[in-house]
Motif scaffolding. Sequence first.
Motif, PDB file in Angstrom:
ATOM      1  N   TRP A   1       0.837  -1.191   0.000  1.00  0.00           N
ATOM      2  CA  TRP A   1       0.000   0.000   0.000  1.00  0.00           C
ATOM      3  C   TRP A   1       0.882   1.256   0.000  1.00  0.00           C
ATOM      4  CZ3 TRP A   1      -4.612  -0.768   3.960  1.00  0.00           C
ATOM      5  CH2 TRP A   1      -5.471  -1.761   3.460  1.00  0.00           C
TER       6      TRP A   1
ATOM      7  N   GLU B   1      -3.017   5.230   0.570  1.00  0.00           N
ATOM      8  CA  GLU B   1      -3.920   4.099   0.787  1.00  0.00           C
ATOM      9  C   GLU B   1      -4.005   3.726   2.264  1.00  0.00           C
ATOM     10  OE1 GLU B   1      -3.644   1.539  -3.365  1.00  0.00           O
ATOM     11  OE2 GLU B   1      -1.925   1.515  -1.989  1.00  0.00           O
TER      12      GLU B   1
ATOM     13  N   GLN C   1      -6.296   6.261   3.800  1.00  0.00           N
ATOM     14  CA  GLN C   1      -7.692   6.065   3.407  1.00  0.00           C
ATOM     15  C   GLN C   1      -8.312   4.825   4.043  1.00  0.00           C
ATOM     16  OE1 GLN C   1      -7.082   6.000  -0.862  1.00  0.00           O
ATOM     17  NE2 GLN C   1      -7.922   8.065  -1.095  1.00  0.00           N
ATOM     18  N   MET C   2      -7.525   3.768   4.205  1.00  0.00           N
ATOM     19  CA  MET C   2      -8.060   2.486   4.691  1.00  0.00           C
ATOM     20  C   MET C   2      -7.929   2.336   6.204  1.00  0.00           C
ATOM     21  SD  MET C   2      -9.161   1.066   1.920  1.00  0.00           S
ATOM     22  CE  MET C   2      -8.900   1.011   0.146  1.00  0.00           C
ATOM     23  N   PHE C   3      -6.728   2.510   6.707  1.00  0.00           N
ATOM     24  CA  PHE C   3      -6.479   2.259   8.121  1.00  0.00           C
ATOM     25  C   PHE C   3      -6.930   3.434   8.988  1.00  0.00           C
ATOM     26  CE2 PHE C   3      -3.102   1.884  11.615  1.00  0.00           C
ATOM     27  CZ  PHE C   3      -3.924   1.099  12.405  1.00  0.00           C
TER      28      PHE C   3
ATOM     29  N   PHE D   1      -7.316  -6.710   3.415  1.00  0.00           N
ATOM     30  CA  PHE D   1      -8.605  -6.264   3.931  1.00  0.00           C
ATOM     31  C   PHE D   1      -9.068  -7.123   5.103  1.00  0.00           C
ATOM     32  CE2 PHE D   1      -8.366  -4.942  -0.522  1.00  0.00           C
ATOM     33  CZ  PHE D   1      -8.486  -3.571  -0.350  1.00  0.00           C
TER      34      PHE D   1
ATOM     35  N   LEU E   1      -7.035  -5.891   7.919  1.00  0.00           N
ATOM     36  CA  LEU E   1      -7.577  -4.622   8.411  1.00  0.00           C
ATOM     37  C   LEU E   1      -8.793  -4.859   9.294  1.00  0.00           C
ATOM     38  CD1 LEU E   1      -7.083  -1.565   8.137  1.00  0.00           C
ATOM     39  CD2 LEU E   1      -8.712  -1.575   6.248  1.00  0.00           C
TER      40      LEU E   1
END
Length: 448
Positions: free
Chosen positions: A275, A279, A282-284, A340, A343
């Motif tokens: 990543w 990213e 935005q994700m974590f 994912f 996550l």
Amino acid sequence: MASIPLTKPEEARYSDARAWFTVAVLSLAAIVAYIDRQIITLLVEPIKADLGVSDVQMGLLMGISFALFYAVLAIPIAWVADRHNRKFVILVGLVCWSAATFASGLAGVFMALFIARMFIGVGEATLSPAGFSIISDYFSKNKLPGPISVFTGSGFVGSGIALILGGYLYATLAEMGPTTLPFGTFQPWQLTFMCVALLSIPLFFLMLLIREPVRRDSAPAAAQDEAPPAFEVASFVGKHAAVFLPLFLGFSCLAAAQYGLGAWAPSYFIRVHDWTQLEVGQMFGPVLMIAGPLGVISGGFAAERMLARGMGDATLRLPMIAALAALPFAIAFPLVSSPFMALALLGVVTVLGTIPFGAGVATFPLITPNRMRAQVMAVYLLIANLISYSAGPLLIGWLTDEVFGDEKAINLSLAVAPPVTIAAGALLILLAMRPYRKMANAQSNGEI
């Protein structure tokens, strides 16, 4: 700074709006503090490339550099907070930590960045002892776990915002490349530090709106003339060492696990799952921003309800159960193949692992007289921060560098270090439960 008078609980009355406004502003201060503190976790890779440092050195930058003065100065700062205007104590700290965050962007060598991180710790050392003390004077004891959990949980919001804001900010600055300012040419990671430091400017003016509360205490008036000296606080803690020592160490171990995860999870997603910083943000970032406060705040209010139902050890029982429940998820998340899925598992670890910081931390104001409350909190913070901020990131970096010998093996380091510290924390809390119940009973009977 003028001394603040003490009063009996029934003499201090504040509207719910005033009390919760104070919690909101202090929580916003915690959010900004955590952004300044945590933004470095997103910048590990560019700092390593630019300064030529190892994972162990990055562990030092994320840990001991910040923790040393943050922990040690919390006690003398709490001594001041127990005697003088706590709002102004925090304001001075705010100026210090924001200036040091800006100075982090000026650093061009490891040692300069290390020193700047130290002064971030100096400034932020004012917030927790004084903030806990202020909130404790706005709410009665049976209403305290909820507000304390909101204040504590706000730090995780700051950590999430640091990733989200930092990801977008760094990506934008990286597209621009090195930028020349009137005082030099700087890399994108340096400019990121400078930009986030500016968030403290509006916060400073908002902090001025807080009203310093009258101090509550049920102790005899003669004993309220001044806050106790350090030896009296040490004597109180030592007398109840069977309660305080395992709790100080236990909650510190749980904090070490969470801080280690927060420090190295961005690098885990970058190294193992390829990543980018954007990213990761935005994700974590949203996961951390939601899961952390959810655990802390729900834990605090759940403990409040459990206390109301007569479960006197709720602030210990709930954290211990939550920590044990987090263990299998903490082991699994870095080992799965899907980023994912990792996550999602990390989100579960964060929710369960942060429950102790709402429910558990409220234990200390509940069993400590007002006159020494900030100082006892500072003793806890001294131990907790030295262990959590130092051992949490450093242990993971050491395992990656020295044991596994490959920076892509950070997943193995994360599968070992946080679960071990979580298990140790749960065991220590268990050891404190019986003596805690005895102490709480003695306090309710007026024996303490």
